[in-house]
Design an enzyme around this catalytic site. Structure first.
Site, PDB file in Angstrom:
ATOM      1  N   PRO A   9      28.147  30.883  48.717  1.00 49.09           N
ATOM      2  CA  PRO A   9      27.391  31.817  47.884  1.00 49.09           C
ATOM      3  C   PRO A   9      28.218  32.528  46.821  1.00 49.09           C
ATOM      4  O   PRO A   9      29.365  32.905  47.054  1.00 49.09           O
ATOM      5  CB  PRO A   9      26.844  32.833  48.909  1.00 49.09           C
ATOM      6  CG  PRO A   9      27.710  32.692  50.105  1.00 49.09           C
ATOM      7  CD  PRO A   9      28.133  31.249  50.128  1.00 49.09           C
ATOM      8  N   ASN A  10      27.596  32.670  45.684  1.00 50.94           N
ATOM      9  CA  ASN A  10      28.109  33.398  44.510  1.00 50.94           C
ATOM     10  C   ASN A  10      29.217  32.651  43.757  1.00 50.94           C
ATOM     11  O   ASN A  10      29.643  33.094  42.698  1.00 50.94           O
ATOM     12  CB  ASN A  10      28.605  34.805  44.898  1.00 50.94           C
ATOM     13  CG  ASN A  10      27.495  35.634  45.514  1.00 50.94           C
ATOM     14  OD1 ASN A  10      26.418  35.744  44.933  1.00 50.94           O
ATOM     15  ND2 ASN A  10      27.721  36.205  46.676  1.00 50.94           N
ATOM     16  N   ARG A  17      32.446  36.136  37.376  1.00 51.95           N
ATOM     17  CA  ARG A  17      32.374  37.012  38.549  1.00 51.95           C
ATOM     18  C   ARG A  17      33.750  37.641  38.837  1.00 51.95           C
ATOM     19  O   ARG A  17      34.710  36.918  39.144  1.00 51.95           O
ATOM     20  CB  ARG A  17      31.938  36.175  39.760  1.00 51.95           C
ATOM     21  CG  ARG A  17      31.957  36.911  41.066  1.00 51.95           C
ATOM     22  CD  ARG A  17      31.851  35.964  42.251  1.00 51.95           C
ATOM     23  NE  ARG A  17      31.830  36.722  43.484  1.00 51.95           N
ATOM     24  CZ  ARG A  17      32.077  36.193  44.680  1.00 51.95           C
ATOM     25  NH1 ARG A  17      32.336  34.908  44.808  1.00 51.95           N
ATOM     26  NH2 ARG A  17      32.050  36.961  45.746  1.00 51.95           N
ATOM     27  N   TYR A  22      38.916  36.673  41.029  1.00 50.52           N
ATOM     28  CA  TYR A  22      38.649  35.242  41.197  1.00 50.52           C
ATOM     29  C   TYR A  22      39.093  34.380  40.020  1.00 50.52           C
ATOM     30  O   TYR A  22      38.987  33.151  40.086  1.00 50.52           O
ATOM     31  CB  TYR A  22      37.148  35.024  41.466  1.00 50.52           C
ATOM     32  CG  TYR A  22      36.689  35.712  42.737  1.00 50.52           C
ATOM     33  CD1 TYR A  22      37.212  35.340  43.973  1.00 50.52           C
ATOM     34  CD2 TYR A  22      35.745  36.742  42.712  1.00 50.52           C
ATOM     35  CE1 TYR A  22      36.818  35.971  45.150  1.00 50.52           C
ATOM     36  CE2 TYR A  22      35.343  37.378  43.877  1.00 50.52           C
ATOM     37  CZ  TYR A  22      35.882  36.988  45.088  1.00 50.52           C
ATOM     38  OH  TYR A  22      35.488  37.613  46.252  1.00 50.52           O
ATOM     39  N   ASN A  74      34.890  26.112  50.603  1.00 48.42           N
ATOM     40  CA  ASN A  74      35.034  27.544  50.395  1.00 48.42           C
ATOM     41  C   ASN A  74      33.717  28.161  50.851  1.00 48.42           C
ATOM     42  O   ASN A  74      32.745  28.164  50.092  1.00 48.42           O
ATOM     43  CB  ASN A  74      35.320  27.877  48.931  1.00 48.42           C
ATOM     44  CG  ASN A  74      35.564  29.369  48.736  1.00 48.42           C
ATOM     45  OD1 ASN A  74      35.272  30.182  49.618  1.00 48.42           O
ATOM     46  ND2 ASN A  74      36.095  29.736  47.583  1.00 48.42           N
ATOM     47  N   ALA A  77      31.445  34.289  51.257  1.00 47.66           N
ATOM     48  CA  ALA A  77      31.179  35.404  52.186  1.00 47.66           C
ATOM     49  C   ALA A  77      30.822  34.915  53.590  1.00 47.66           C
ATOM     50  O   ALA A  77      31.053  35.622  54.578  1.00 47.66           O
ATOM     51  CB  ALA A  77      30.073  36.287  51.633  1.00 47.66           C
ATOM     52  N   GLU A  98      39.819  24.780  54.667  1.00 46.99           N
ATOM     53  CA  GLU A  98      39.161  25.978  54.125  1.00 46.99           C
ATOM     54  C   GLU A  98      39.934  26.472  52.907  1.00 46.99           C
ATOM     55  O   GLU A  98      41.173  26.505  52.922  1.00 46.99           O
ATOM     56  CB  GLU A  98      39.126  27.060  55.205  1.00 46.99           C
ATOM     57  CG  GLU A  98      38.481  28.353  54.735  1.00 46.99           C
ATOM     58  CD  GLU A  98      38.236  29.317  55.898  1.00 46.99           C
ATOM     59  OE1 GLU A  98      37.753  28.877  56.951  1.00 46.99           O
ATOM     60  OE2 GLU A  98      38.539  30.508  55.740  1.00 46.99           O
ATOM     61  N   HIS A 100      40.190  29.455  49.685  1.00 47.90           N
ATOM     62  CA  HIS A 100      39.781  30.699  49.041  1.00 47.90           C
ATOM     63  C   HIS A 100      40.587  30.882  47.771  1.00 47.90           C
ATOM     64  O   HIS A 100      41.800  30.613  47.755  1.00 47.90           O
ATOM     65  CB  HIS A 100      39.999  31.905  49.957  1.00 47.90           C
ATOM     66  CG  HIS A 100      39.220  31.800  51.223  1.00 47.90           C
ATOM     67  ND1 HIS A 100      37.864  32.020  51.276  1.00 47.90           N
ATOM     68  CD2 HIS A 100      39.596  31.453  52.478  1.00 47.90           C
ATOM     69  CE1 HIS A 100      37.444  31.826  52.516  1.00 47.90           C
ATOM     70  NE2 HIS A 100      38.467  31.469  53.259  1.00 47.90           N
ATOM     71  N   ARG A 107      42.995  41.684  51.213  1.00 44.32           N
ATOM     72  CA  ARG A 107      41.841  42.412  50.683  1.00 44.32           C
ATOM     73  C   ARG A 107      41.225  43.318  51.771  1.00 44.32           C
ATOM     74  O   ARG A 107      41.925  43.722  52.693  1.00 44.32           O
ATOM     75  CB  ARG A 107      40.829  41.410  50.097  1.00 44.32           C
ATOM     76  CG  ARG A 107      41.435  40.584  48.938  1.00 44.32           C
ATOM     77  CD  ARG A 107      40.429  39.643  48.331  1.00 44.32           C
ATOM     78  NE  ARG A 107      39.291  40.368  47.782  1.00 44.32           N
ATOM     79  CZ  ARG A 107      38.123  39.795  47.474  1.00 44.32           C
ATOM     80  NH1 ARG A 107      37.960  38.489  47.666  1.00 44.32           N
ATOM     81  NH2 ARG A 107      37.137  40.507  46.976  1.00 44.32           N
TER      82      ARG A 107
HETATM   83  C1  DQA Z   1      36.259  33.961  48.650  1.00 38.72           C
HETATM   84  C2  DQA Z   1      36.654  35.185  49.477  1.00 38.72           C
HETATM   85  C3  DQA Z   1      35.467  35.750  50.212  1.00 38.72           C
HETATM   86  O1  DQA Z   1      35.854  36.896  50.972  1.00 38.72           O
HETATM   87  C4  DQA Z   1      34.384  36.176  49.225  1.00 38.72           C
HETATM   88  O2  DQA Z   1      33.238  36.627  49.914  1.00 38.72           O
HETATM   89  C5  DQA Z   1      34.042  35.103  48.254  1.00 38.72           C
HETATM   90  C6  DQA Z   1      35.099  34.268  47.697  1.00 38.72           C
HETATM   91  C7  DQA Z   1      37.434  33.434  47.796  1.00 38.72           C
HETATM   92  O3  DQA Z   1      37.353  32.292  47.367  1.00 38.72           O
HETATM   93  O4  DQA Z   1      38.384  34.168  47.523  1.00 38.72           O
HETATM   94  O5  DQA Z   1      32.896  34.976  47.824  1.00 38.72           O
HETATM   95  O6  DQA Z   1      35.881  32.923  49.525  1.00 38.72           O
END
Ligand code: DQA
Length: 149
Positions: A9-10, A17, A22, A74, A77, A98, A100, A107
């Site tokens: 998501p997002n 964003r 990011y 990835n 959230a 995984e 990020h 964080r």
């Molecule tokens: C994320 C880190 C997560 O905590 C966050 O909710 C994201 C992006 C990252 O790529 O740094 O949406 O996965």
């Protein structure tokens, strides 16, 4: 071999964003770069992004039947909340990495726990878009696939 690249998501908003966290690279650009790097390993990367936990669970669950040899994910959230995605990765029983963009460990406290990391072969976090490149190289290594010269 086929590799499934999943973004949660997002992440469709990457580029605009929270760029301080990011970066300014779009998801389309990240995906194109991973696909391009995959070609150097003879790996066929197929990418999906979804804001829906259920969609991600379904795609992961179908991955073995659809002929994928590994997963780069990835979960965004959902990393910190989704038992369902964790269980789907475990059930698929494919090597998963995984990813990020940010260093989740530096964080907010709620980002320090990953429910999905324990069922992945490893985690790459904190290197922005380059995290994805490292993840593909790690997965290729795990699969015993070398870069073509
Ligand atoms: C994320 C880190 C997560 O905590 C966050 O909710 C994201 C992006 C990252 O790529 O740094 O949406 O996965």
């Amino acid at each position: 071999m086929k590799i499934l690249l999943l973004n949660g998501p997002n992440l469709q908003l990457l580029g605009s964003r929270e760029p301080d966290i990011y970066g300014k690279t779009t998801l389309a650009s990240i995906v194109a770069d991973v696909i391009g790097l995959g070609k150097k390993f003879d790996l066929d990367v197929e990418a999906f992004q979804s804001n829906s936990e259920g969609d991600l669970v379904t795609i992961i669950g179908d991955a073995p039947r659809n002929g994928f040899s590994g997963i780069i994910i990835n979960p965004a959230a959902y990393t910190h909340t989704s038992v369902a995605i964790r269980d789907a990765i475990a059930a698929a029983a494919l090597p998963a990495v995984e990813v990020h963009l940010s260093n989740i460990n530096s964080r907010e406290a709620f980002r320090h726990e990953s429910l999905t990391a324990p069922v992945c072969i490893g985690v790459v976090a904190g290197f922005g878009a380059f995290s994805y490149q490292m993840a593909l190289r790690a997965l290729a290594n795990k699969l015993g696939v070398a870069e073509k010269i």
